[in-house]
Design a protein around this motif. Structure first.
Motif, PDB file in Angstrom:
ATOM      1  N   ASP A 101       7.614   5.469 -10.536  1.00  0.00           N
ATOM      2  CA  ASP A 101       6.869   4.493  -9.728  1.00  0.00           C
ATOM      3  C   ASP A 101       7.751   3.925  -8.623  1.00  0.00           C
ATOM      4  O   ASP A 101       7.305   3.733  -7.489  1.00  0.00           O
ATOM      5  CB  ASP A 101       6.331   3.365 -10.607  1.00  0.00           C
ATOM      6  CG  ASP A 101       5.192   3.804 -11.514  1.00  0.00           C
ATOM      7  OD1 ASP A 101       4.627   4.898 -11.305  1.00  0.00           O
ATOM      8  OD2 ASP A 101       4.868   3.037 -12.458  1.00  0.00           O
ATOM      9  N   THR A 102       9.005   3.657  -8.939  1.00  0.00           N
ATOM     10  CA  THR A 102       9.944   3.131  -7.948  1.00  0.00           C
ATOM     11  C   THR A 102      10.211   4.172  -6.872  1.00  0.00           C
ATOM     12  O   THR A 102      10.264   3.852  -5.680  1.00  0.00           O
ATOM     13  CB  THR A 102      11.244   2.692  -8.632  1.00  0.00           C
ATOM     14  OG1 THR A 102      10.934   1.699  -9.621  1.00  0.00           O
ATOM     15  CG2 THR A 102      12.238   2.123  -7.636  1.00  0.00           C
ATOM     16  N   LYS A 104       8.254   6.406  -5.775  1.00  0.00           N
ATOM     17  CA  LYS A 104       7.108   6.479  -4.862  1.00  0.00           C
ATOM     18  C   LYS A 104       7.231   5.466  -3.726  1.00  0.00           C
ATOM     19  O   LYS A 104       6.751   5.706  -2.618  1.00  0.00           O
ATOM     20  CB  LYS A 104       5.802   6.244  -5.622  1.00  0.00           C
ATOM     21  CG  LYS A 104       5.410   7.398  -6.503  1.00  0.00           C
ATOM     22  CD  LYS A 104       4.141   7.075  -7.273  1.00  0.00           C
ATOM     23  CE  LYS A 104       3.843   8.154  -8.291  1.00  0.00           C
ATOM     24  NZ  LYS A 104       2.719   7.803  -9.162  1.00  0.00           N
ATOM     25  N   VAL A 105       7.865   4.347  -4.006  1.00  0.00           N
ATOM     26  CA  VAL A 105       8.010   3.295  -2.996  1.00  0.00           C
ATOM     27  C   VAL A 105       9.289   3.479  -2.182  1.00  0.00           C
ATOM     28  O   VAL A 105       9.247   3.598  -0.956  1.00  0.00           O
ATOM     29  CB  VAL A 105       7.989   1.892  -3.651  1.00  0.00           C
ATOM     30  CG1 VAL A 105       8.214   0.815  -2.606  1.00  0.00           C
ATOM     31  CG2 VAL A 105       6.680   1.674  -4.396  1.00  0.00           C
ATOM     32  N   SER A 108      10.091   7.503  -0.567  1.00  0.00           N
ATOM     33  CA  SER A 108       9.177   8.225   0.328  1.00  0.00           C
ATOM     34  C   SER A 108       9.873   8.544   1.652  1.00  0.00           C
ATOM     35  O   SER A 108      10.874   7.924   2.017  1.00  0.00           O
ATOM     36  CB  SER A 108       7.924   7.391   0.590  1.00  0.00           C
ATOM     37  OG  SER A 108       8.240   6.268   1.396  1.00  0.00           O
ATOM     38  N   ALA A 111       9.980   5.476   3.764  1.00  0.00           N
ATOM     39  CA  ALA A 111      11.008   4.524   3.319  1.00  0.00           C
ATOM     40  C   ALA A 111      12.393   4.976   3.770  1.00  0.00           C
ATOM     41  O   ALA A 111      13.216   4.156   4.186  1.00  0.00           O
ATOM     42  CB  ALA A 111      10.964   4.355   1.804  1.00  0.00           C
TER      43      ALA A 111
END
Length: 132
Positions: A101-102, A104-105, A108, A111
């Motif tokens: 999940d981390t 994905k943020v 990316s 990012a």
């Protein structure tokens, strides 16, 4: 880190950007003098954003130069963080689901590009000749 012949663990938010998104190339054969080794490295990279070249160093890729540069900086810092943590004990890894999940943020393409922009602005302000 590359001399250890292992992948990074998800022990920090930044290292989660590489969770299940980096590889290890363990075929060190000294200085690369032929295209075949480059092809083998690219094959081992296999769509990941980074690869650890055992006994050599790190290699990162991205959709932009900015993104690739940020991944190199961030991966180097993540390697240092894990080395420091392991020097004093056994680091606690982030749970696999949370690490994904981390990633994905913070992992990316956007990012990576975005994270490099302040450094780009600083480099440009200090010495714009790097664009020449």
């Amino acid at each position: 880190w590359s001399s250890l012949g292992r992948l990074l663990d998800p022990i920090t938010q930044d290292s989660c950007a590489f969770f299940l998104d980096h590889a290890l190339f363990s075929e060190f054969s000294g200085v690369v003098l032929d295209m075949d080794q480059g092809d083998r490295i690219a094959s081992q990279l296999n769509g990941n954003k980074a690869i650890i070249l055992q006994n050599h160093g790190l290699l990162t890729v991205g959709e932009t130069v900015d993104e690739a540069a940020w991944w190199l900086i961030s991966m180097e810092r993540s390697c240092q963080a894990q080395l420091h943590a392991e020097a004093v004990g056994q680091p606690i890894s982030v749970d696999n689901k949370e690490a994904l999940d981390t990633r994905k943020v913070v992992g990316s393409s956007l990012a990576g590009w975005f994270s490099f922009q302040p450094l780009y602005d600083l480099l440009l302000a200090e010495d714009p000749s790097f664009l020449d």
